[in-house]
Design an enzyme around this catalytic site. Structure first.
Site, short mmCIF file in Angstrom:
data_model
loop_
_atom_site.label_atom_id
_atom_site.label_comp_id
_atom_site.label_asym_id
_atom_site.label_seq_id
_atom_site.Cartn_x
_atom_site.Cartn_y
_atom_site.Cartn_z
N THR A 76 -2.40 12.02 -6.38
CA THR A 76 -1.13 12.28 -5.72
C THR A 76 0.04 12.32 -6.70
O THR A 76 1.10 12.87 -6.38
CB THR A 76 -0.82 11.20 -4.66
OG1 THR A 76 -0.68 9.92 -5.31
CG2 THR A 76 -1.94 11.13 -3.63
N CYS A 92 3.06 2.99 -7.16
CA CYS A 92 3.45 2.05 -6.11
C CYS A 92 3.43 0.62 -6.62
O CYS A 92 2.82 0.30 -7.65
CB CYS A 92 2.48 2.13 -4.92
SG CYS A 92 2.30 3.75 -4.17
N CYS A 129 2.36 -2.23 -1.63
CA CYS A 129 2.73 -1.02 -0.88
C CYS A 129 1.90 -0.89 0.39
O CYS A 129 0.67 -1.04 0.36
CB CYS A 129 2.54 0.21 -1.75
SG CYS A 129 3.04 1.74 -0.91
N ARG A 165 5.61 9.79 -10.03
CA ARG A 165 6.86 9.66 -9.30
C ARG A 165 6.82 8.41 -8.42
O ARG A 165 5.75 8.02 -7.94
CB ARG A 165 7.14 10.90 -8.46
CG ARG A 165 6.08 11.24 -7.43
CD ARG A 165 6.40 12.57 -6.76
NE ARG A 165 5.48 12.90 -5.69
CZ ARG A 165 4.31 13.51 -5.86
NH1 ARG A 165 3.91 13.84 -7.08
NH2 ARG A 165 3.55 13.78 -4.83
N CYS A 179 6.96 5.86 -5.33
CA CYS A 179 6.62 5.92 -3.91
C CYS A 179 7.88 5.77 -3.07
O CYS A 179 8.74 4.92 -3.34
CB CYS A 179 5.63 4.80 -3.59
SG CYS A 179 5.26 4.64 -1.83
N CYS A 231 7.55 2.09 -0.86
CA CYS A 231 7.73 0.75 -1.45
C CYS A 231 8.79 0.72 -2.54
O CYS A 231 9.07 -0.34 -3.10
CB CYS A 231 6.40 0.22 -2.00
SG CYS A 231 5.73 1.15 -3.41
#
Length: 360
Positions: A34, A38, A42, A67, A69, A72
């Site tokens: 993805t 996190c 999370c 990148r 999340c 969270c």
């Protein structure tokens, strides 16, 4: 070549499974499928552990192109309006096919370009451009593995031309894009094993310069790690000219006051490059703390990211990360062993004291 990550441990995976808030702040985890990172706590769906990579903090995850999340918000312990805006800017950068300018980003949030640059660095430890390049690097690496065609990977990664791909791509990946797809195939690397007063030594070079200087207790683990790193490269034995370079590396290890005077071939994120350049400016016999080095490069809030960049260094002594210590002067971890770090610092200190006496 990239920001240092670690495979997940049983303890870390258990913390993610139970969403243990006590683990928040100790590490963050990125999911390679993805591109998101996190906190351990999370509430998002638990990932496949094979796709999880561990980072010591959010800044190092950002430097690797992951990148934050949205659920969270791992960049801030408590969240803040400024952090929320920076995260939104990160999203905009990630979704942009081209590298956005400061003017583009300022129009998104209503800040001045100077204020945007300052706040973005304060939260992420990177400039907006450095973060955009990290995102592009990760996107390019994923696309090169996904596509059969280098040109398809180029277009999907936002590269405008093949010349841009082969100039920026080589800088970002540490090798040509086609070589990256084939795990280093086509790269010629000459290497040699040797012994020095600090144990076993491996030295390697590409056509661009020295690409590895590793120290260890035994030669075999050094060789296995090196072969895994350049799995499909064309590895050559030493020749007389390279033997001379190895001798110069050994001389540097025995006397770190020497000048190596050899070209180096080392690749990393923009932030890592800044840290490594600053390390080379620290005089022998002198130490700095992680915090002091972070201040030296103009990012006083990035001490942890500085520590990660030191850990990512693959050129022992040539890039003297052994000169970085804790704030109280005690020794922290060293890729090649704390005892070797202590020995190097003691040699430098003794030599410096001798020079002082001679000048009196």
């Amino acid at each position: 070549m990239t920001t240092v990550t670690a495979e997940i441990t049983d303890t870390q995976w258990q913390a993610i499974l139970v969403r243990d808030r006590r683990a928040d702040g100790r590490f963050v985890y990125g999911v390679i499928t993805t591109g998101i990172f996190c906190r351990p706590s999370c509430p998002a769906k638990r990932p496949n552990p094979d796709n999880v990579r561990i980072f010591p903090n959010g800044q190092t995850a950002l430097q690797a192109g992951f990148r934050p999340c949205r659920r969270c918000t791992p960049l801030s312990p408590a969240g803040s309006p400024v952090t929320d805006i920076v995260i939104a800017l990160c999203r905009y950068i990630e979704q942009s096919h081209d590298l956005p300018t400061l003017k583009d980003l300022a129009s998104q949030c209503g800040w001045s370009r100077h204020h945007l640059q300052r706040q973005f660095k304060a939260v992420t430890g990177l400039s907006p451009r450095d973060y955009a390049l990290a995102v592009r690097r990760r996107r390019l690496a994923v696309n090169l593995q996904r596509h059969h065609s280098v040109s398809d990977a180029m277009q999907e990664s936002g590269m405008e031309s093949s010349s841009q791909l082969y100039t920026q791509g080589k800088q970002m990946l540490g090798m040509l894009p086609g070589q990256y797809r084939s795990r280093g195939a086509g790269i010629t690397i000459r290497f040699a094993m040797a012994e020095c007063s600090l144990g076993s030594l491996l030295v390697a070079e590409t056509a661009q310069g020295i690409c590895a200087i590793s120290l260890g207790d035994e030669p075999e683990p050094l060789l296995l790690e090196f072969q895994a790193r350049f799995a499909d490269a064309d590895l050559l034995p030493p020749d007389p000219a390279f033997d001379d370079k190895v001798a110069r590396v050994i001389a540097l290890i025995e006397d770190p006051h020497r000048n190596l005077s050899l070209p180096l071939d080392i690749h990393g994120t923009a932030f890592q490059q800044r840290v490594w350049q600053a390390l080379q400016q620290i005089p022998p016999g002198t130490t700095l703390s992680y915090q002091e080095l972070a201040e030296k490069i103009g990012q006083p809030g990035a001490a942890r990211a500085v520590a990660s960049a030191c850990a990512a260094n693959t050129l022992a002594v040539a890039i003297p990360c052994h000169r970085i210590v804790r704030r109280d002067g005690s020794l922290s971890g060293y890729r090649w062993g704390v005892e070797r770090k202590r020995a190097l610092l003691e040699r430098e200190h003794e030599e410096r004291e001798c020079e002082k006496k001679q000048r009196r």
